[in-house]
Write a protein that holds these residues in place. Structure first.
Motif, PDB file in Angstrom:
ATOM      1  N   SER A   1      -6.089  -1.989 -27.239  1.00 31.79           N
ATOM      2  CA  SER A   1      -4.811  -2.191 -27.938  1.00 31.79           C
ATOM      3  C   SER A   1      -3.614  -2.162 -27.005  1.00 31.79           C
ATOM      4  CB  SER A   1      -4.641  -1.127 -29.017  1.00 31.79           C
ATOM      5  OG  SER A   1      -4.596   0.156 -28.420  1.00 31.79           O
ATOM      6  N   ILE A   2      -3.848  -1.809 -25.747  1.00 31.36           N
ATOM      7  CA  ILE A   2      -2.756  -1.751 -24.768  1.00 31.36           C
ATOM      8  C   ILE A   2      -2.692  -3.091 -24.057  1.00 31.36           C
ATOM      9  CG2 ILE A   2      -1.821  -0.605 -22.742  1.00 31.36           C
ATOM     10  CD1 ILE A   2      -3.398   1.869 -23.526  1.00 31.36           C
ATOM     11  N   ASN A   3      -1.611  -3.828 -24.277  1.00 35.87           N
ATOM     12  CA  ASN A   3      -1.547  -5.169 -23.694  1.00 35.87           C
ATOM     13  C   ASN A   3      -1.492  -5.140 -22.175  1.00 35.87           C
ATOM     14  OD1 ASN A   3      -1.286  -8.078 -23.771  1.00 35.87           O
ATOM     15  ND2 ASN A   3       0.831  -7.750 -23.137  1.00 35.87           N
ATOM     16  N   THR A   4      -0.598  -4.315 -21.647  1.00 31.73           N
ATOM     17  CA  THR A   4      -0.419  -4.319 -20.192  1.00 31.73           C
ATOM     18  C   THR A   4      -0.596  -2.913 -19.628  1.00 31.73           C
ATOM     19  OG1 THR A   4       1.187  -6.113 -20.445  1.00 31.73           O
ATOM     20  CG2 THR A   4       1.087  -5.010 -18.302  1.00 31.73           C
ATOM     21  N   VAL A   5      -1.427  -2.811 -18.627  1.00 27.91           N
ATOM     22  CA  VAL A   5      -1.633  -1.554 -17.905  1.00 27.91           C
ATOM     23  C   VAL A   5      -1.258  -1.784 -16.449  1.00 27.91           C
ATOM     24  CG1 VAL A   5      -3.260   0.245 -17.252  1.00 27.91           C
ATOM     25  CG2 VAL A   5      -3.492  -0.909 -19.453  1.00 27.91           C
ATOM     26  N   GLY A   6      -0.609  -0.797 -15.878  1.00 27.13           N
ATOM     27  CA  GLY A   6      -0.162  -0.972 -14.504  1.00 27.13           C
ATOM     28  C   GLY A   6      -0.498   0.209 -13.619  1.00 27.13           C
TER      29      GLY A   6
ATOM     30  N   ASN B   1      -4.033  -7.868 -21.231  1.00 24.86           N
ATOM     31  CA  ASN B   1      -5.328  -8.026 -21.902  1.00 24.86           C
ATOM     32  C   ASN B   1      -5.926  -9.402 -21.644  1.00 24.86           C
ATOM     33  OD1 ASN B   1      -6.946  -6.217 -23.314  1.00 24.86           O
ATOM     34  ND2 ASN B   1      -5.464  -6.004 -24.970  1.00 24.86           N
ATOM     35  N   GLY B   2      -5.048 -10.372 -21.458  1.00 26.02           N
ATOM     36  CA  GLY B   2      -5.513 -11.722 -21.194  1.00 26.02           C
ATOM     37  C   GLY B   2      -5.867 -11.976 -19.743  1.00 26.02           C
ATOM     38  N   GLY B   3      -5.649 -10.976 -18.888  1.00 18.70           N
ATOM     39  CA  GLY B   3      -6.019 -11.109 -17.490  1.00 18.70           C
ATOM     40  C   GLY B   3      -4.903 -11.559 -16.562  1.00 18.70           C
ATOM     41  N   SER B   4      -3.704 -11.729 -17.102  1.00 21.14           N
ATOM     42  CA  SER B   4      -2.589 -12.092 -16.231  1.00 21.14           C
ATOM     43  C   SER B   4      -2.206 -10.895 -15.379  1.00 21.14           C
ATOM     44  CB  SER B   4      -1.399 -12.544 -17.070  1.00 21.14           C
ATOM     45  OG  SER B   4      -1.708 -13.709 -17.789  1.00 21.14           O
ATOM     46  N   THR B   5      -1.942 -11.170 -14.112  1.00 27.13           N
ATOM     47  CA  THR B   5      -1.650 -10.075 -13.189  1.00 27.13           C
ATOM     48  C   THR B   5      -0.280 -10.225 -12.545  1.00 27.13           C
ATOM     49  OG1 THR B   5      -2.763 -11.260 -11.395  1.00 27.13           O
ATOM     50  CG2 THR B   5      -4.073  -9.665 -12.643  1.00 27.13           C
ATOM     51  N   TYR B   6       0.226  -9.088 -12.120  1.00 27.09           N
ATOM     52  CA  TYR B   6       1.475  -9.029 -11.369  1.00 27.09           C
ATOM     53  C   TYR B   6       1.241  -8.115 -10.173  1.00 27.09           C
ATOM     54  CZ  TYR B   6       5.834  -6.857  -9.895  1.00 27.09           C
ATOM     55  OH  TYR B   6       6.858  -6.348  -9.125  1.00 27.09           O
ATOM     56  N   TYR B   7       1.799  -8.499  -9.025  1.00 26.38           N
ATOM     57  CA  TYR B   7       1.753  -7.652  -7.842  1.00 26.38           C
ATOM     58  C   TYR B   7       3.128  -7.613  -7.204  1.00 26.38           C
ATOM     59  CZ  TYR B   7      -3.296  -8.331  -8.193  1.00 26.38           C
ATOM     60  OH  TYR B   7      -4.591  -8.360  -8.642  1.00 26.38           O
ATOM     61  N   THR B   8       3.519  -6.439  -6.761  1.00 26.61           N
ATOM     62  CA  THR B   8       4.732  -6.374  -5.991  1.00 26.61           C
ATOM     63  C   THR B   8       4.478  -7.059  -4.641  1.00 26.61           C
ATOM     64  OG1 THR B   8       6.529  -4.889  -5.329  1.00 26.61           O
ATOM     65  CG2 THR B   8       4.284  -4.143  -4.865  1.00 26.61           C
ATOM     66  N   ASP B   9       5.520  -7.611  -4.060  1.00 23.13           N
ATOM     67  CA  ASP B   9       5.353  -8.445  -2.869  1.00 23.13           C
ATOM     68  C   ASP B   9       4.606  -7.742  -1.737  1.00 23.13           C
ATOM     69  OD1 ASP B   9       8.532 -10.257  -3.086  1.00 23.13           O
ATOM     70  OD2 ASP B   9       6.596 -10.576  -4.051  1.00 23.13           O
ATOM     71  N   SER B  10       4.839  -6.465  -1.568  1.00 16.80           N
ATOM     72  CA  SER B  10       4.282  -5.766  -0.402  1.00 16.80           C
ATOM     73  C   SER B  10       2.765  -5.603  -0.457  1.00 16.80           C
ATOM     74  CB  SER B  10       4.939  -4.395  -0.249  1.00 16.80           C
ATOM     75  OG  SER B  10       4.680  -3.596  -1.394  1.00 16.80           O
ATOM     76  N   VAL B  11       2.148  -5.843  -1.628  1.00 20.47           N
ATOM     77  CA  VAL B  11       0.695  -5.659  -1.729  1.00 20.47           C
ATOM     78  C   VAL B  11      -0.037  -6.960  -2.037  1.00 20.47           C
ATOM     79  CG1 VAL B  11       1.083  -3.306  -2.547  1.00 20.47           C
ATOM     80  CG2 VAL B  11       0.563  -5.116  -4.202  1.00 20.47           C
ATOM     81  N   LYS B  12       0.701  -8.036  -2.216  1.00 18.47           N
ATOM     82  CA  LYS B  12       0.063  -9.319  -2.526  1.00 18.47           C
ATOM     83  C   LYS B  12      -0.916  -9.711  -1.419  1.00 18.47           C
ATOM     84  CE  LYS B  12       3.671 -11.350  -5.423  1.00 18.47           C
ATOM     85  NZ  LYS B  12       4.741 -12.379  -5.520  1.00 18.47           N
ATOM     86  N   GLY B  13      -2.105 -10.121  -1.848  1.00 14.72           N
ATOM     87  CA  GLY B  13      -3.135 -10.517  -0.897  1.00 14.72           C
ATOM     88  C   GLY B  13      -3.965  -9.362  -0.383  1.00 14.72           C
ATOM     89  N   ARG B  14      -3.557  -8.131  -0.671  1.00 16.31           N
ATOM     90  CA  ARG B  14      -4.300  -6.956  -0.191  1.00 16.31           C
ATOM     91  C   ARG B  14      -4.884  -6.140  -1.348  1.00 16.31           C
ATOM     92  NH1 ARG B  14      -1.765  -2.978   2.345  1.00 16.31           N
ATOM     93  NH2 ARG B  14       0.266  -3.313   1.354  1.00 16.31           N
ATOM     94  N   PHE B  15      -4.163  -6.075  -2.457  1.00 16.42           N
ATOM     95  CA  PHE B  15      -4.594  -5.285  -3.615  1.00 16.42           C
ATOM     96  C   PHE B  15      -5.060  -6.212  -4.731  1.00 16.42           C
ATOM     97  CE2 PHE B  15      -1.788  -1.239  -2.940  1.00 16.42           C
ATOM     98  CZ  PHE B  15      -2.231  -1.156  -1.638  1.00 16.42           C
ATOM     99  N   THR B  16      -6.041  -5.751  -5.483  1.00 15.56           N
ATOM    100  CA  THR B  16      -6.518  -6.493  -6.637  1.00 15.56           C
ATOM    101  C   THR B  16      -6.664  -5.548  -7.819  1.00 15.56           C
ATOM    102  OG1 THR B  16      -7.759  -8.023  -5.214  1.00 15.56           O
ATOM    103  CG2 THR B  16      -8.327  -7.981  -7.560  1.00 15.56           C
ATOM    104  N   ILE B  17      -6.030  -5.895  -8.925  1.00 15.55           N
ATOM    105  CA  ILE B  17      -6.135  -5.092 -10.139  1.00 15.55           C
ATOM    106  C   ILE B  17      -7.115  -5.762 -11.091  1.00 15.55           C
ATOM    107  CG2 ILE B  17      -4.170  -6.248 -11.277  1.00 15.55           C
ATOM    108  CD1 ILE B  17      -3.450  -3.505 -12.521  1.00 15.55           C
TER     109      ILE B  17
END
Length: 119
Positions: free
Chosen positions: A29-34, A52-68
C-alpha cells in the motif's frame, strides 16, 4: 507500517554493500519507499526511491553506483551500493515518501544503519 534498515558496515573505497529495509507490515500500500542518509554534520538527504510501479529516483552523486529495488511479497526494499566512496559514509534510513514530496508523511524514523567507507 514501520520500516527498519539493516546491512550497514565498514568497507574500503571501491567496495560494495547491500542494505535491506524490512517493513513491519505490507508495503504494497506504500507507493514510494526511499533510502535516506545523514552524514556527520550534514542534513539528511534522499538517496534513492522506488515506486510500486518500479519507477526509480537517484540523487546525482549515486547514479550509476547504487541500485534500489523492492520485493512487495517480502515487504522489503533493498539498496545495492557499489564503488563506494568515503563521502558515502553516513547513517542510512529507509522510509516511505509522502505523495508528491521527497519526505515521509510523518517525522518518524527507525534507527538507521551505519555505513563507513574508508579511503
Amino acid at each position: 507500517v514501520q520500516l527498519q534498515a539493516s546491512g550497514g558496515g565498514s568497507v574500503q573505497a571501491g567496495g560494495s554493500l547491500r542494505l535491506s529495509c524490512v517493513a513491519s507490515g505490507s508495503i504494497f500500500s506504500i507507493n514510494t519507499v526511499g533510502w535516506y542518509r545523514q552524514a556527520p554534520g550534514k542534513q539528511r538527504e534522499l538517496v534513492a526511491s522506488i515506486t510500486n510501479g518500479g519507477s526509480t529516483y537517484y540523487t546525482d552523486s549515486v547514479k550509476g553506483r547504487f541500485t534500489i529495488s523492492r520485493d512487495n511479497a517480502k515487504s522489503s526494499v533493498y539498496l545495492e551500493m557499489n564503488s563506494l566512496k568515503p563521502e558515502d559514509t553516513a547513517v542510512y534510513y529507509c522510509n516511505q515518501l509522502a505523495s508528491g514530496t521527497l519526505w515521509p508523511p510523518f517525522p518518524s524514523w527507525g534507527q538507521g544503519t551505519l555505513v563507513t567507507v574508508s579511503s
